[in-house]
Design an enzyme around this catalytic site. Structure first.
Site, mmCIF file in Angstrom:
data_model
loop_
_atom_site.group_PDB
_atom_site.id
_atom_site.type_symbol
_atom_site.label_atom_id
_atom_site.label_comp_id
_atom_site.label_asym_id
_atom_site.label_seq_id
_atom_site.Cartn_x
_atom_site.Cartn_y
_atom_site.Cartn_z
ATOM 1 N N GLY A 117 0.793 -1.222 0.000
ATOM 2 C CA GLY A 117 0.000 0.000 0.000
ATOM 3 C C GLY A 117 0.821 1.266 0.000
ATOM 4 N N SER A 118 2.153 1.156 -0.093
ATOM 5 C CA SER A 118 2.991 2.361 -0.105
ATOM 6 C C SER A 118 3.053 3.027 -1.469
ATOM 7 C CB SER A 118 4.408 2.007 0.368
ATOM 8 O OG SER A 118 4.994 1.022 -0.473
ATOM 9 N N LYS A 148 4.107 1.210 -4.534
ATOM 10 C CA LYS A 148 5.178 0.635 -5.358
ATOM 11 C C LYS A 148 4.719 0.389 -6.792
ATOM 12 C CE LYS A 148 5.671 -2.892 -2.746
ATOM 13 N NZ LYS A 148 4.537 -2.486 -1.847
ATOM 14 N N ASN A 162 11.295 -16.201 -4.022
ATOM 15 C CA ASN A 162 10.598 -15.247 -4.883
ATOM 16 C C ASN A 162 11.524 -14.099 -5.285
ATOM 17 O OD1 ASN A 162 8.180 -13.937 -6.080
ATOM 18 N ND2 ASN A 162 8.467 -12.483 -4.416
ATOM 19 N N ILE A 213 7.476 -5.978 -2.358
ATOM 20 C CA ILE A 213 7.647 -5.624 -0.948
ATOM 21 C C ILE A 213 9.068 -5.943 -0.514
ATOM 22 C CG2 ILE A 213 6.920 -6.122 1.406
ATOM 23 C CD1 ILE A 213 4.125 -6.670 0.391
ATOM 24 N N SER A 214 9.555 -7.141 -0.868
ATOM 25 C CA SER A 214 10.914 -7.595 -0.538
ATOM 26 C C SER A 214 11.307 -7.156 0.867
ATOM 27 C CB SER A 214 11.923 -7.105 -1.573
ATOM 28 O OG SER A 214 11.771 -5.731 -1.870
ATOM 29 N N GLY A 232 1.394 -14.020 8.613
ATOM 30 C CA GLY A 232 2.696 -13.638 8.074
ATOM 31 C C GLY A 232 2.637 -12.427 7.170
#
Length: 334
Positions: free
Chosen positions: A167-168, A170, A214, A237-238, A287
Site C-alpha cells: 500500500g505504499s 510501489k 521469490n 515488498i521484498s 505472516g
C-alpha cells in the site's frame, strides 16, 4: 497375510508394507512363518534393505491393540542415520544415493547430533536453489554483448528496485515511471510482484523461504533485462534486507538502484487498496508484512521517498524524481 513393517521408516503405514516392499529393496523378503502362527507383526528380513539391516527387530502382539508405527521407539544408540551413512553396501557406495538414504529413510539425526556433527539438515539448508543441480553445465558466450545492445538502443541497462510496505505505492510508481521512460523513447519493463505470482512464482507462498526464493528469481530475471540494455523496474515488498542485498550483488557494476518508499504503516493501512491489512488484523492472513511479519528498511538505498505531512507524494512527482536520478547517472543515454 502378515503385516510387515519397516522399523527404519516409521512414517510409512503398515498397509503399504504388507508384504514388505521397501523403496530401496529390489525384491520382497521371505515371509516369516512364525509371525503367521503368532498373529503378530514381524519385521521383514533385513538382508535386502539397508534400513532394516540397521534397525532392531521388534515384535508387537496384535491382540494388545497397539499401532506398530505409533508406539515403536527405535533404539537410541547408535542412531539410525549414522548406521545408514556407514553402510558400505551397494547402496552406500554412491554419495548421492547415500545422502538420499539419510534424508528420506532415517529422517536425519537428532537435534543434538546435528549440532555436533554438522548434521544433514544443516547441509540441506546450505543447498539452496542457487547451487547447480548438475556439474555438467557450461557458460556459453555470444558474440553480441551487453555493450553492443546498449549502443543499439542508446541507453544503459539497470534495475530500479522499488521496495516498501504493502500500500505504499510501489506498483503505482513502477507503472508511472515506465510510462515516463516510454515517453522519452527509452525501453523499460516492469516486474510487478503480484503479476509474477500469476506465472513465474505461482508455486511460491509467503513463508520466509518462499519469499527468499521469490526475490531470488525476480533478481535473476531483472539481471537478464539489465543485460539486454533495458531499464528493469522491479516492484516488490521484498521485506528482508538480506534478499535485497543478494539481488544487488548480482549487478556489481552499480546498475542496481534501490528505491525505498518510506511510508508509515498508519498511512499504508489507512489506504489499504487491496483490503489486505483488514484481513491481517482479523487473523485471516498470517505472516503479513508490517502486522505479524517484519519489514527491514534499507540501509544504503539510492533513492528514498518519504511522505509529506502524512500524505504520499503524487505518482508523477515520484516518477520524475527517479527519472532525474537515472538521467544524472547516465542510464538514459549511451
Amino acid at each position: 497375510m502378515e503385516a510387515a513393517y519397516c522399523l527404519a521408516c516409521p512414517r510409512l503405514p503398515p498397509v503399504l508394507l504388507s508384504p514388505h516392499r521397501c523403496r530401496w529393496s529390489w525384491r520382497s523378503p521371505p515371509r516369516d512363518p512364525r509371525a503367521a502362527s503368532s498373529g503378530g507383526y514381524s519385521s521383514a528380513s533385513p538382508g535386502h534393505c539397508p534400513r532394516l539391516a540397521a534397525a532392531p527387530r521388534n515384535r508387537i502382539p496384535a491382540n494388545l491393540g497397539l499401532h506398530p508405527l505409533r508406539n515403536h521407539r527405535p533404539s537410541p544408540s547408535p542412531p539410525a542415520w549414522r548406521r545408514i551413512i556407514g553402510d558400505r553396501g551397494r547402496l552406500g557406495r554412491s554419495p548421492r544415493l547415500r545422502s538420499r538414504l539419510v534424508v528420506e529413510c532415517s529422517g536425519g539425526p537428532p537435534r543434538e547430533e546435528r549440532s555436533r556433527h554438522g548434521g544433514v539438515e544443516d547441509k540441506i539448508s546450505q543447498m539452496t536453489s542457487t547451487v547447480p543441480k548438475s556439474s555438467n553445465i557450461f557458460w556459453h558466450d555470444c558474440p553480441v554483448g551487453k555493450v553492443d545492445r546498449q549502443k543499439l538502443i542508446k541507453q544503459k541497462g539497470c534495475v530500479v528496485w522499488i521496495t516498501g510496505l504493502s500500500g505504499s505505492g510501489k506498483s503505482t510508481l513502477a507503472c508511472t515511471l515506465g510510462r515516463e521512460l516510454h515517453t522519452r523513447g527509452k525501453l523499460a519493463y516492469v516486474l510487478d510482484g503480484d503479476n509474477l505470482r500469476h506465472g513465474l512464482n505461482k508455486d511460491l507462498g509467503f513463508k520466509a523461504e518462499d519469499r527468499a526464493e521469490n526475490i531470488r528469481r525476480v533478481g535473476e530475471v531483472a539481471k537478464l533485462f539489465a543485460d539486454a540494455g533495458l531499464v528493469c523496474i522491479a516492484s516488490l515488498i521484498s521485506p528482508y534486507r538480506r534478499d535485497r542485498d543478494s539481488c544487488r550483488a548480482l549487478l556489481s557494476d552499480g546498475s542496481f538502484i534501490e528505491v525505498f518508499l518510506n511510508m508509515s504503516l498508519e498511512l499504508c493501512e489507512a489506504r489499504d487498496p487491496k483490503g489486505l491489512y483488514k484481513l491481517a488484523r482479523a487473523g485471516k492472513i498470517k505472516g503479513f508484512t508490517g502486522i505479524d511479519d517484519p519489514y527491514e528498511p534499507p540501509l544504503n538505498c539510492e533513492i528514498e521517498i518519504k511522505e509529506v505531512d502524512g500524505v504520499c507524494p503524487s505518482p508523477c512527482d515520484m516518477a520524475g524524481q527517479v527519472a532525474t536520478y537515472l538521467e544524472e547517472k547516465g542510464f538514459l543515454h549511451q
